[in-house]
Design a protein around this motif. Structure first.
Motif, PDB file in Angstrom:
ATOM      1  N   ALA A 158     -33.233 -30.232  41.402  1.00 10.19           N
ATOM      2  CA  ALA A 158     -32.455 -31.301  42.033  1.00 10.19           C
ATOM      3  C   ALA A 158     -32.318 -31.063  43.535  1.00 10.19           C
ATOM      4  N   GLU A 167     -32.694 -26.619  36.617  1.00  6.48           N
ATOM      5  CA  GLU A 167     -32.390 -28.020  36.890  1.00  6.48           C
ATOM      6  C   GLU A 167     -31.721 -28.184  38.252  1.00  6.48           C
ATOM      7  N   THR A 185     -29.318 -22.613  37.742  1.00  7.55           N
ATOM      8  CA  THR A 185     -30.201 -23.194  36.726  1.00  7.55           C
ATOM      9  C   THR A 185     -31.460 -23.730  37.385  1.00  7.55           C
ATOM     10  N   GLU A 213     -35.840 -31.687  26.461  1.00  6.89           N
ATOM     11  CA  GLU A 213     -34.987 -31.192  27.524  1.00  6.89           C
ATOM     12  C   GLU A 213     -35.584 -29.946  28.152  1.00  6.89           C
ATOM     13  N   GLY A 214     -35.281 -29.728  29.422  1.00 11.00           N
ATOM     14  CA  GLY A 214     -35.710 -28.519  30.099  1.00 11.00           C
ATOM     15  C   GLY A 214     -37.145 -28.614  30.597  1.00 11.00           C
ATOM     16  N   TYR A 215     -37.730 -27.458  30.887  1.00 10.73           N
ATOM     17  CA  TYR A 215     -39.075 -27.375  31.465  1.00 10.73           C
ATOM     18  C   TYR A 215     -39.931 -26.485  30.568  1.00 10.73           C
ATOM     19  N   ARG A 232     -42.199 -30.872  33.354  1.00 11.01           N
ATOM     20  CA  ARG A 232     -41.258 -31.697  32.580  1.00 11.01           C
ATOM     21  C   ARG A 232     -42.027 -32.488  31.538  1.00 11.01           C
TER      22      ARG A 232
END
Length: 591
Positions: free
Chosen positions: A556, A552, A550, A437-439, A432
């Motif tokens: 999570a 994300e 996703t 945004e994103g990876y 990150r």
């Protein structure tokens, strides 16, 4: 029903939609085009090892054939400098030691019919995509090698002598030997070198002037005024009057295998040429390229030329550009050119009898210079060295092995390059990055944050037999750190396929990792790939709950289950957290 069937023929459709306002422009463009068709047709016939007259026969019949079957309003077909050496490489080894021109013509005509059959069958099978088998770098190398081959092969003719050799090295050494022996005919050298100078100067400073026509007229005038034939300069001589009769080429059964090999190579180069030229000119005219229809049309053009002492043809970017600049609006331009050539053969067959052979060599040499793309090769060197090496390999293949083998080398290298990219794809660890945004690739962002115990791994290729072991070894390396990660999350969006070999590998790898307490997790698998995995039965061992829509969502879920918090890169243990996943991409993380 019959009118509807006729309407399916492109030429009939074009005639039905023809506008009267186009007629004057097509007629003028046809006259202008003819000034290029005649000298180039004769020159490229000689490049193919055939009598000059066959270039005119070929030009007439292929223009009429494409006018009927061609989907493009503007493309011009005819003998081509890129096909000439391929035709010669196919036909000349089969001609007897005495070099019988009639047998060479028969073999070339049979070759045209075989190219026609290949093109038409490929069109029916919708194989237009085969033009993509030659990548741009390998095509640049192939064309540069072809240009060098043509240049060296024409130099003796330019200077008024001949060299008997079967390969490029032999031709070059023979040329140097005869040059040292004083075999040069001064008058021939003056005509040939002067012709090259005239063409290049006019093309550079007066591009709208028909440079080839001007050079041909000047060389004929010089041959007539100074009686160059008596000074050792070879002349074209009187052309046969009229058109040849319909003839089925008489070839031996033993010749067919080499002819077929040549036909396949010629068809591939012709198709690639046609698609690229059609795309370029269609974009300017607001038309759509129909690859399979173009293949069929090239087939019909070759089919029309073959029985009339013709040889294989392709589209010509230079002649098409001349027709476009002259105002051409339809294939009537080509028909006008064909009719004018026929009238010339019937009414004034002696028009070119005093045309010096070195002038034809000048036409071919200047055409070969347009084939070469040295700046393109330099650009590859600067942008991507691996593709520059492919370009060089294709160049060497053509120059040292020959033009027919060279096209095979070019295709093989293009395919192997695709395979190489699948075999050794780019792969990396993601993290990150603040403000983004994103990876992202930790190579490009070494300070990217990572979650302790989680490796986010991206593999930028379909997972197939060729790279399954590389994938497995990389995952084993990531899982073999101390302490090992709890999850290895595969960012699978680039994986467009998983074959059966890779599926078996995943099953074994998952069982191996489970025994170590490491969980293999997937995110962003495409639906077709997910369905394929289910079809393979992998969900028996890979719990469906390990698949996340996703990255994300997967991250999570990991944080909820472990309570892990994002940590700077230097706080994550080496191994799975250091971003050293191997790959062959560049520093920016792009393959």
């Amino acid at each position: 029903m019959k009118p509807l069937r006729f309407r399916a023929v492109p030429g009939v459709r074009a005639l039905a939609s023809y506008r009267r306002a186009w007629l004057a422009k097509d007629l003028v463009a046809g006259v202008v085009l003819t000034t290029l068709l005649v000298p180039q047709g004769m020159a490229y016939a000689e490049l193919a090892g055939l009598p000059p007259i066959t270039g005119l026969y070929t030009t007439v019949l292929c223009l009429l054939g494409y006018a009927v079957a061609g989907p493009s309003r503007i493309l011009v077909l005819g003998p081509d400098s890129s096909l000439g050496p391929m035709i010669a490489a196919t036909v000349l080894p089969l001609v007897e030691a005495d070099g019988d021109p009639a047998r060479a013509v028969a073999l070339a005509s049979a070759l045209a019919l075989m190219v026609a059959a290949v093109m038409i069958l490929a069109s029916v099978a919708k194989l237009g995509f085969v033009a993509d088998l030659i990548s741009k770098p390998t095509m640049i190398g192939y064309m540069n090698g072809l240009a060098l081959t043509i240049l060296i092969g024409q130099l003796p003719k330019l200077l008024g002598f001949s060299v008997g050799a079967d390969d490029l090295v032999g031709e070059f050494t023979g040329f140097l030997r005869k040059l040292g022996e004083g075999a040069t005919v001064p008058a021939a050298a003056a005509v040939g070198c002067g012709g090259i100078l005239v063409i290049l100067v006019l093309q550079r400073f007066l591009p709208k002037v028909p440079a080839v026509l001007v050079m041909v007229v000047l060389s004929i005038a010089a041959a007539t005024v100074f009686d160059l034939g008596e000074h050792g300069v070879s002349l074209v001589g009187e052309l046969p009057e009229g058109l040849p009769p319909f003839t089925i080429p008489d070839v031996r059964l033993a010749d067919l295998s080499l002819l077929l090999a040549g036909a396949l190579g010629i068809a591939l180069v012709s198709l690639a040429d046609t698609i690229s030229n059609a795309s370029a000119f269609a974009a300017r005219q607001g038309q759509e390229v129909r690859g399979n229809q173009e293949m069929a049309a090239i087939g019909v053009a070759n089919l029309a030329a073959g029985p009339f002492q013709g040889f294989p043809v392709s589209t010509s970017g230079s002649r098409t550009a001349v027709a476009e600049r002259a105002g051409a609006r339809s294939q009537l331009t080509g028909v006008v050119g064909a009719v004018l050539i026929v009238l010339m053969l019937v009414l004034v067959p002696g028009l070119f009898r005093n045309l010096p052979q070195p002038a034809l060599a000048a036409v071919v040499i200047t055409a070969s210079l347009s084939l070469a793309d040295v700046p393109g090769a330099v650009r590859l060197w600067r942008q991507r060295r691996t593709e520059f090496l492919l370009c060089c390999a294709a160049f060497v293949g053509v120059a040292l092995i020959g033009v027919l083998a060279g096209i095979g080398v070019a295709v093989a290298l293009s395919v192997l390059n695709v395979f190489r990219r699948s075999w050794w794809p780019y792969r990396t660890v993601l993290g990150r990055v603040g403000g983004l945004e994103g990876y992202h690739d930790v190579r490009s962002h070494p300070a990217a944050q990572r979650l302790p115990g989680l490796v986010i791994y991206r593999f930028d290729a379909p997972l197939v037999f060729a790279n399954a072991r590389a994938f497995r070894d990389e995952i084993r390396r990531l899982a073999g750190t101390d302490p090992p990660p709890r999850w290895i999350l595969i960012a699978a969006e680039p994986m467009t396929d998983v074959d059966t070999t890779a599926a078996d590998m995943l099953e074994e790898l998952d069982e191996e990792l489970d025994a170590k307490g490491v969980r293999l997790v997937f995110a962003e698998l495409k639906d077709p790939v997910r369905r394929r995995i289910e079809q393979y039965g992998l969900t028996r061992t890979l719990d469906p709950r390990r698949f996340f829509p996703t990255v994300e969502g997967a991250v999570a879920a990991y944080r909820r289950r472990t309570g892990a918090e994002w940590a700077p890169a230097d706080e994550v243990r080496e191994g799975y957290g250091n971003g050293e996943a191997s790959g062959n991409g560049n520093a920016n993380g792009r393959p």
